[in-house]
Design a protein around this motif. Structure first.
Motif, short mmCIF file in Angstrom:
data_model
loop_
_atom_site.label_atom_id
_atom_site.label_comp_id
_atom_site.label_asym_id
_atom_site.label_seq_id
_atom_site.Cartn_x
_atom_site.Cartn_y
_atom_site.Cartn_z
N SER A 238 -29.51 115.77 -28.20
CA SER A 238 -28.53 114.99 -28.95
C SER A 238 -27.22 115.75 -29.13
CB SER A 238 -29.09 114.62 -30.32
OG SER A 238 -28.11 113.96 -31.10
N HIS A 239 -26.14 115.00 -29.04
CA HIS A 239 -24.80 115.52 -29.38
C HIS A 239 -24.79 116.08 -30.80
CE1 HIS A 239 -20.55 115.62 -30.34
NE2 HIS A 239 -20.70 114.64 -31.21
N ARG A 240 -25.55 115.48 -31.70
CA ARG A 240 -25.57 115.95 -33.09
C ARG A 240 -26.16 117.35 -33.19
NH1 ARG A 240 -24.55 112.14 -36.91
NH2 ARG A 240 -25.77 113.26 -38.48
N VAL A 241 -27.05 117.71 -32.28
CA VAL A 241 -27.59 119.07 -32.23
C VAL A 241 -26.58 120.02 -31.62
CG1 VAL A 241 -29.36 120.53 -31.19
CG2 VAL A 241 -30.00 118.32 -32.17
N TYR B 171 -15.79 112.83 -29.10
CA TYR B 171 -17.02 112.81 -28.31
C TYR B 171 -16.75 113.25 -26.86
CZ TYR B 171 -21.44 111.09 -26.37
OH TYR B 171 -22.66 110.98 -25.73
N THR C 77 -28.26 107.45 -35.38
CA THR C 77 -28.21 108.18 -36.64
C THR C 77 -26.87 107.97 -37.35
OG1 THR C 77 -29.72 109.85 -35.79
CG2 THR C 77 -28.40 110.46 -37.70
N GLU C 78 -25.79 108.02 -36.59
CA GLU C 78 -24.46 107.90 -37.21
C GLU C 78 -24.25 106.52 -37.83
OE1 GLU C 78 -19.90 109.37 -36.28
OE2 GLU C 78 -21.52 109.70 -34.83
N HIS D 123 -34.82 118.67 -30.05
CA HIS D 123 -33.69 119.05 -30.89
C HIS D 123 -33.57 120.57 -30.94
CE1 HIS D 123 -37.21 117.98 -33.53
NE2 HIS D 123 -37.09 119.26 -33.80
N GLN E 21 -21.23 105.72 -27.24
CA GLN E 21 -21.36 105.46 -28.68
C GLN E 21 -21.60 103.96 -28.85
OE1 GLN E 21 -17.45 107.41 -29.18
NE2 GLN E 21 -18.38 108.53 -30.90
N ASP F 183 -27.65 112.57 -25.60
CA ASP F 183 -27.64 111.38 -26.44
C ASP F 183 -26.46 111.47 -27.40
OD1 ASP F 183 -28.68 108.97 -27.63
OD2 ASP F 183 -29.30 110.21 -29.32
N SER F 184 -25.79 110.38 -27.65
CA SER F 184 -24.59 110.40 -28.50
C SER F 184 -24.91 110.52 -29.98
CB SER F 184 -23.77 109.12 -28.26
OG SER F 184 -24.48 107.98 -28.70
N GLY F 185 -26.16 110.29 -30.37
CA GLY F 185 -26.49 110.28 -31.79
C GLY F 185 -26.00 109.03 -32.49
#
Length: 342
Positions: free
Chosen positions: A32-35, A74, A59-60, A15, A94, A54-56
């Motif tokens: 991760s995309h979230r990062v 995305y 977590t979502e 991350h 996703q 990674d799409s995350g």
């Protein structure tokens, strides 16, 4: 089978987006995309950096029971990473996980999660083309389910949409396995899917998982080193962190140890890394960039032997193609048709 033709291509999860520029070139990274989506300025990876996104999704869905990130958002983000960081090797869709607690969170059935997973994959591929982004869509399909028959039904759903998993994609993910990797059922699921000649990717693989089903994989990713690092006092000599949860030295030592163990010899292998072995490796590992809080004047080298992994790449040319990987797995030959153009 394709899993007999190539070794496991391993992605080190992180991350820390800066590792895209500072990690050794032969280390494949999973970010991760979230990062990445939270960064106004993205790092520019060196030429040859091999990374996946990674799409995350886990977590979502865990947080909200639905996706707050639209497919359009995305795809726009992936196009940005592809342009600003450098070519994405591949990206996860996703997808909708099928663990019982996730079904309870969403209030939906396994069948509905599977349909939404396949629909999202087809939608993302269509959006990439509509946005006229360069190259082929980097998003790779993921098979979702819980029991063996569920996964096989998901394969059928892809086929009904014209998505040829075995012929057109160098990576096919298998979802909803992270939290039950040491069970015999997981080994059977991967074996059944591998018999379809699919280039299977294991998400969030633990050492127990590799021992159980590494025989059937062509690629895998893991951040297990970070979980182990949270319980490990600093070993690398850095004064900038109290444990090894974000330490590149620790992560690379963990990876080096992992790559020296066989993953294709069977399903009854011993654990690949234990705490004592990892501590010994890290103590003898020359100091590298431990984390991004260290100063740029710190210079170090990795003294352990590098093990270059096989690299499926959707944009390889004939000059750079890996001769050990069959042509049909090297690059997607066509995008899956949408219902509008079938």
């Amino acid at each position: 089978m394709i899993c007999d033709e190539q070794e496991v291509n391993f992605y080190l999860g992180t991350h820390r987006e800066q590792w895209l520029t500072t990690a050794p070139e032969d280390v494949c990274l999973f970010v991760s995309h979230r990062v990445l989506s939270a960064r106004k300025t993205l790092p520019k990876a060196p030429l040859g950096r091999h990374y996946a996104v990674d799409s995350g999704a886990f977590t979502e869905l865990s947080l909200h029971g639905e996706f707050r990130t639209t497919p359009e958002q995305y795809i726009q983000a992936l196009a940005r990473y592809d342009e600003e960081i450098g070519d994405i090797a591949w990206a996860a869709p996703q997808d909708w996980m099928c663990e019982p607690f996730m079904l309870e969170r969403t209030g939906l059935t396994i069948a509905e999660h599977q349909h939404r997973t396949v629909d999202n994959f087809v939608r993302l591929a269509t959006l990439w083309e509509e946005n006229e982004a360069p190259g082929d869509c980097p998003v790779m399909p993921v098979i979702q389910g819980w029991e063996i028959d569920d996964y096989l039904r998901c394969v059928d759903l892809y086929e009904q949409e014209g998505v040829r998993l075995a012929q057109d994609y160098p990576v096919v993910g298998v979802g909803s396995v992270c939290r039950r990797q040491s069970t015999p059922e997981i080994g059977r699921i991967f074996r059944e899917l591998a018999m379809l000649d699919l280039p299977l990717h294991g998400f969030g693989v633990k050492t127990a998982g590799l021992a159980r089903y590494g025989r059937w994989l062509t690629s895998a990713d893991s951040m297990a080193w970070s979980y182990q690092g949270r319980r490990t006092p600093t070993l690398c000599g850095s004064s900038s962190h109290k444990n090894e949860a974000n330490c590149m030295t620790f992560a690379l030592a963990w990876r080096d140890r992992l790559l020296t163990k066989p993953t294709k010899t069977g399903l009854d292998q011993p654990p690949l890394v234990d705490d004592a072995e990892l501590a010994a490796i890290t103590a003898g590992h020359a100091l590298t960039v431990c984390d991004q809080r260290q100063t740029a004047s710190t210079t170090c080298t990795n003294t352990l032997p590098a093990v270059p992994p096989k690299r499926p790449n959707r944009r390889e040319t004939a000059d750079h193609a890996d001769p050990t990987v069959s042509d049909r797995k090297q690059t997607p030959t066509s995008r899956p048709p949408t219902q509008e153009n079938q």
